[in-house]
Design a protein around this motif. Sequence first.
Motif, PDB file in Angstrom:
ATOM      1  N   LEU A 121       0.863  -1.184   0.000  1.00  0.00           N
ATOM      2  CA  LEU A 121       0.000   0.000   0.000  1.00  0.00           C
ATOM      3  C   LEU A 121       0.896   1.230   0.000  1.00  0.00           C
ATOM      4  CD1 LEU A 121      -2.755   1.368   0.153  1.00  0.00           C
ATOM      5  CD2 LEU A 121      -2.611   1.211   2.660  1.00  0.00           C
ATOM      6  N   SER A 122       0.832   2.026  -1.069  1.00  0.00           N
ATOM      7  CA  SER A 122       1.662   3.218  -1.189  1.00  0.00           C
ATOM      8  C   SER A 122       0.789   4.406  -1.564  1.00  0.00           C
ATOM      9  CB  SER A 122       2.762   3.019  -2.230  1.00  0.00           C
ATOM     10  OG  SER A 122       2.203   2.778  -3.514  1.00  0.00           O
ATOM     11  N   LEU A 123       1.326   5.587  -1.322  1.00  0.00           N
ATOM     12  CA  LEU A 123       0.608   6.835  -1.603  1.00  0.00           C
ATOM     13  C   LEU A 123       1.488   7.721  -2.453  1.00  0.00           C
ATOM     14  CD1 LEU A 123      -1.814   8.760  -1.082  1.00  0.00           C
ATOM     15  CD2 LEU A 123      -0.563   9.586   0.933  1.00  0.00           C
ATOM     16  N   GLU A 124       0.878   8.333  -3.446  1.00  0.00           N
ATOM     17  CA  GLU A 124       1.597   9.258  -4.322  1.00  0.00           C
ATOM     18  C   GLU A 124       0.893  10.604  -4.322  1.00  0.00           C
ATOM     19  OE1 GLU A 124       1.719   9.588  -8.989  1.00  0.00           O
ATOM     20  OE2 GLU A 124       3.151   8.048  -8.346  1.00  0.00           O
ATOM     21  N   VAL A 125       1.648  11.664  -4.035  1.00  0.00           N
ATOM     22  CA  VAL A 125       1.139  13.033  -4.054  1.00  0.00           C
ATOM     23  C   VAL A 125       1.948  13.800  -5.090  1.00  0.00           C
ATOM     24  CG1 VAL A 125       0.738  15.139  -2.723  1.00  0.00           C
ATOM     25  CG2 VAL A 125       0.482  12.895  -1.627  1.00  0.00           C
ATOM     26  N   SER A 126       1.281  14.528  -5.970  1.00  0.00           N
ATOM     27  CA  SER A 126       1.994  15.225  -7.033  1.00  0.00           C
ATOM     28  C   SER A 126       1.328  16.548  -7.351  1.00  0.00           C
ATOM     29  CB  SER A 126       2.063  14.356  -8.297  1.00  0.00           C
ATOM     30  OG  SER A 126       0.768  14.067  -8.775  1.00  0.00           O
ATOM     31  N   ASP A 127       2.078  17.390  -8.046  1.00  0.00           N
ATOM     32  CA  ASP A 127       1.553  18.678  -8.481  1.00  0.00           C
ATOM     33  C   ASP A 127       2.213  19.046  -9.800  1.00  0.00           C
ATOM     34  OD1 ASP A 127      -0.070  21.177  -7.352  1.00  0.00           O
ATOM     35  OD2 ASP A 127       1.679  21.934  -8.431  1.00  0.00           O
ATOM     36  N   GLN A 128       1.421  19.579 -10.711  1.00  0.00           N
ATOM     37  CA  GLN A 128       1.922  20.017 -12.008  1.00  0.00           C
ATOM     38  C   GLN A 128       1.539  21.473 -12.215  1.00  0.00           C
ATOM     39  OE1 GLN A 128       0.156  18.201 -15.465  1.00  0.00           O
ATOM     40  NE2 GLN A 128       1.858  18.757 -16.801  1.00  0.00           N
ATOM     41  N   PHE A 129       2.532  22.299 -12.543  1.00  0.00           N
ATOM     42  CA  PHE A 129       2.323  23.725 -12.776  1.00  0.00           C
ATOM     43  C   PHE A 129       2.901  24.091 -14.131  1.00  0.00           C
ATOM     44  CE2 PHE A 129       4.262  27.935 -12.871  1.00  0.00           C
ATOM     45  CZ  PHE A 129       3.184  28.757 -12.567  1.00  0.00           C
ATOM     46  N   ALA A 130       2.207  24.967 -14.864  1.00  0.00           N
ATOM     47  CA  ALA A 130       2.727  25.419 -16.150  1.00  0.00           C
ATOM     48  C   ALA A 130       2.179  26.797 -16.475  1.00  0.00           C
ATOM     49  CB  ALA A 130       2.373  24.444 -17.260  1.00  0.00           C
ATOM     50  N   ARG A 131       3.056  27.668 -16.906  1.00  0.00           N
ATOM     51  CA  ARG A 131       2.666  28.961 -17.483  1.00  0.00           C
ATOM     52  C   ARG A 131       3.163  28.959 -18.917  1.00  0.00           C
ATOM     53  NH1 ARG A 131       4.134  34.673 -17.950  1.00  0.00           N
ATOM     54  NH2 ARG A 131       2.314  35.946 -17.384  1.00  0.00           N
ATOM     55  N   ARG A 151      -2.628  16.434  -7.302  1.00  0.00           N
ATOM     56  CA  ARG A 151      -3.161  15.071  -7.420  1.00  0.00           C
ATOM     57  C   ARG A 151      -2.716  14.230  -6.233  1.00  0.00           C
ATOM     58  NH1 ARG A 151      -0.996  16.147 -12.781  1.00  0.00           N
ATOM     59  NH2 ARG A 151       0.967  15.275 -12.024  1.00  0.00           N
ATOM     60  N   ALA A 152      -3.554  13.283  -5.892  1.00  0.00           N
ATOM     61  CA  ALA A 152      -3.199  12.280  -4.882  1.00  0.00           C
ATOM     62  C   ALA A 152      -3.812  10.957  -5.313  1.00  0.00           C
ATOM     63  CB  ALA A 152      -3.714  12.682  -3.500  1.00  0.00           C
ATOM     64  N   PRO A 203      -7.262   4.184  -6.366  1.00  0.00           N
ATOM     65  CA  PRO A 203      -8.167   5.340  -6.263  1.00  0.00           C
ATOM     66  C   PRO A 203      -7.365   6.635  -6.367  1.00  0.00           C
ATOM     67  CG  PRO A 203      -7.761   4.418  -4.101  1.00  0.00           C
ATOM     68  CD  PRO A 203      -7.061   3.508  -5.072  1.00  0.00           C
ATOM     69  N   SER A 204      -7.990   7.689  -6.906  1.00  0.00           N
ATOM     70  CA  SER A 204      -7.265   8.944  -7.099  1.00  0.00           C
ATOM     71  C   SER A 204      -8.218  10.123  -7.024  1.00  0.00           C
ATOM     72  CB  SER A 204      -6.548   8.951  -8.455  1.00  0.00           C
ATOM     73  OG  SER A 204      -7.478   8.846  -9.515  1.00  0.00           O
ATOM     74  N   VAL A 205      -7.655  11.284  -6.746  1.00  0.00           N
ATOM     75  CA  VAL A 205      -8.404  12.533  -6.746  1.00  0.00           C
ATOM     76  C   VAL A 205      -7.466  13.632  -7.222  1.00  0.00           C
ATOM     77  CG1 VAL A 205      -7.861  13.023  -4.321  1.00  0.00           C
ATOM     78  CG2 VAL A 205      -9.866  14.096  -5.383  1.00  0.00           C
ATOM     79  N   ALA A 206      -7.990  14.592  -7.982  1.00  0.00           N
ATOM     80  CA  ALA A 206      -7.177  15.688  -8.503  1.00  0.00           C
ATOM     81  C   ALA A 206      -8.043  16.925  -8.638  1.00  0.00           C
ATOM     82  CB  ALA A 206      -6.564  15.321  -9.851  1.00  0.00           C
ATOM     83  N   TYR A 207      -7.420  18.077  -8.416  1.00  0.00           N
ATOM     84  CA  TYR A 207      -8.131  19.340  -8.643  1.00  0.00           C
ATOM     85  C   TYR A 207      -7.232  20.250  -9.456  1.00  0.00           C
ATOM     86  CZ  TYR A 207     -10.823  23.576  -7.984  1.00  0.00           C
ATOM     87  OH  TYR A 207     -11.570  24.712  -8.206  1.00  0.00           O
ATOM     88  N   ALA A 208      -7.789  20.766 -10.561  1.00  0.00           N
ATOM     89  CA  ALA A 208      -7.027  21.609 -11.477  1.00  0.00           C
ATOM     90  C   ALA A 208      -7.721  22.945 -11.657  1.00  0.00           C
ATOM     91  CB  ALA A 208      -6.865  20.920 -12.831  1.00  0.00           C
ATOM     92  N   VAL A 209      -6.919  23.987 -11.836  1.00  0.00           N
ATOM     93  CA  VAL A 209      -7.420  25.303 -12.211  1.00  0.00           C
ATOM     94  C   VAL A 209      -6.618  25.794 -13.401  1.00  0.00           C
ATOM     95  CG1 VAL A 209      -8.272  25.941  -9.924  1.00  0.00           C
ATOM     96  CG2 VAL A 209      -5.904  26.450 -10.539  1.00  0.00           C
ATOM     97  N   GLU A 210      -7.263  26.556 -14.257  1.00  0.00           N
ATOM     98  CA  GLU A 210      -6.568  27.168 -15.386  1.00  0.00           C
ATOM     99  C   GLU A 210      -7.111  28.574 -15.573  1.00  0.00           C
ATOM    100  OE1 GLU A 210      -4.997  26.062 -19.882  1.00  0.00           O
ATOM    101  OE2 GLU A 210      -6.770  25.036 -19.099  1.00  0.00           O
ATOM    102  N   GLY A 249     -12.324  25.655 -12.766  1.00  0.00           N
ATOM    103  CA  GLY A 249     -11.823  24.693 -11.808  1.00  0.00           C
ATOM    104  C   GLY A 249     -12.366  23.325 -12.162  1.00  0.00           C
ATOM    105  N   ASN A 250     -11.552  22.286 -12.018  1.00  0.00           N
ATOM    106  CA  ASN A 250     -11.967  20.944 -12.422  1.00  0.00           C
ATOM    107  C   ASN A 250     -11.582  19.926 -11.347  1.00  0.00           C
ATOM    108  OD1 ASN A 250     -12.831  19.385 -15.152  1.00  0.00           O
ATOM    109  ND2 ASN A 250     -11.404  18.130 -13.998  1.00  0.00           N
ATOM    110  N   LEU A 251     -12.580  19.262 -10.802  1.00  0.00           N
ATOM    111  CA  LEU A 251     -12.367  18.201  -9.823  1.00  0.00           C
ATOM    112  C   LEU A 251     -12.492  16.860 -10.523  1.00  0.00           C
ATOM    113  CD1 LEU A 251     -12.053  17.163  -6.878  1.00  0.00           C
ATOM    114  CD2 LEU A 251     -14.566  17.250  -6.727  1.00  0.00           C
ATOM    115  N   ARG A 252     -11.468  16.015 -10.390  1.00  0.00           N
ATOM    116  CA  ARG A 252     -11.500  14.680 -11.001  1.00  0.00           C
ATOM    117  C   ARG A 252     -11.322  13.621  -9.909  1.00  0.00           C
ATOM    118  NH1 ARG A 252      -8.261  12.625 -16.315  1.00  0.00           N
ATOM    119  NH2 ARG A 252      -9.886  13.943 -17.207  1.00  0.00           N
TER     120      ARG A 252
END
Length: 421
Positions: free
Chosen positions: A143-153, A174-175, A190-197, A226-229
């Motif tokens: 059982l492992s957990l991954e937390v990430s973030d992606q940023f771009a301009r 994302r998590a 299982p996963s959850v992510a929230y994005a804004v642009e 805003g987008n919740l996935r």
Amino acid sequence: MKQPATFWGGLGALALLALGGTASAQAIAAPETGGNGIKVGSGRLHPYFDLETRLDSGVGYFTPAGIPEPDSTPVSAKLSSDVALRFRPGFRLDIPSPKLAFNLNANLDYVMYTGLVTKNSSAASRMEGAADLIARINPDAPLSLEVSDQFARSDRTRTAAVGVGVLSLFNEARARALWRPGGGAVELVPSVAYAVEFFQPLSSVSPIGCAESVCDPTAVERFDYGNLRVGAEGRWRFLPKTAVVLDTHLDVRSYFNDSTPSASLLRALVGVAGLVSPKVAVTGKAGWGQNFGSTGGGTFLGQLEGTYLYSPTLSFKAGYLRMLEPVAAYGFFTDNRAYGEARALFGGKLTARVGLALDFLSFDGGRSDTVVGANIGPEYQFTPWLTGAAGYMLGLRSSSVDGGGLNYTRHEGYARLSVTY
């Protein structure tokens, strides 16, 4: 008034739609670049610097010659060309650990248009940047957990409907958890992510002939969202090299400044992925996508992809993807995408890649677009710390909506040197 449009928004969004298979032939990768780096705990920090020159036929649309600036007259219907220099300092931090593995890649990217071909193109110069962070907790445990973030301009927006030149500020957090009960034959993710642009106009005028809101740069900020996935993926290896796969995702999209109907898109696909032979891997999925938003609508979804490992240094991949995605101005769209790629590694130092993609986009409400993309070029590792690359990129888009901002052809040729410590 100048309009430094770049018009690769659709391609940037579409590149994120492809779903990966659970089994594939052996991947081809060039050796890791960089010298010793700077020791940080158990890991290494690698500063790098990229210098790139690019001849771009799609710098933007400009006010016709002889018209004083600023002026409200529509700009030229023909894209202008110029030579750009890109200065990209950054760093890569890799910290391996059986308890907490950490990877961070970040850079600033100054894009300077020289004006060598189009006199006033220097107004399109700007600062861009990107950062990708991944932290893995107990990566080798059941059982492992991954937390990430992606940023771009960047000017490569993820909103496929937008055709004007815009600067996009995107961030997604994302998590996800990876659970392998029973020795790894079954995997649940299982996963959850929230994005804004957020969008910023690069001009105050529109290309000639475009009357749609998606072509008006002064109104592009209305598409901020805003987008919740929320998703869940499952994988059951019922044979050593074959697995049943399940992918489900729910996107809840809302817009901060616009009356675009909110979309709640549920997508579910089930299929099989595995090795047909030691050299051939196939993934096949089929399912359904449904919009539970106010406008409704649903469609069949699917993917068929094959990878052929001709040799340890040469591979081919081709596939077809049908996907449903939320989008500004229309609510959602359907993408039918055919794609292919070939990769080769020569002498352990020279990597060559050819990528092609053809997308047919159908927006809710009747609009349809065709997008063609190509990326061809080699990369050569001169030393562990010096890499050179060159290539050609094609972007072609045609739309049922009139206007230069949605109908264009863009050619880009580039050469790049990368120094990594």
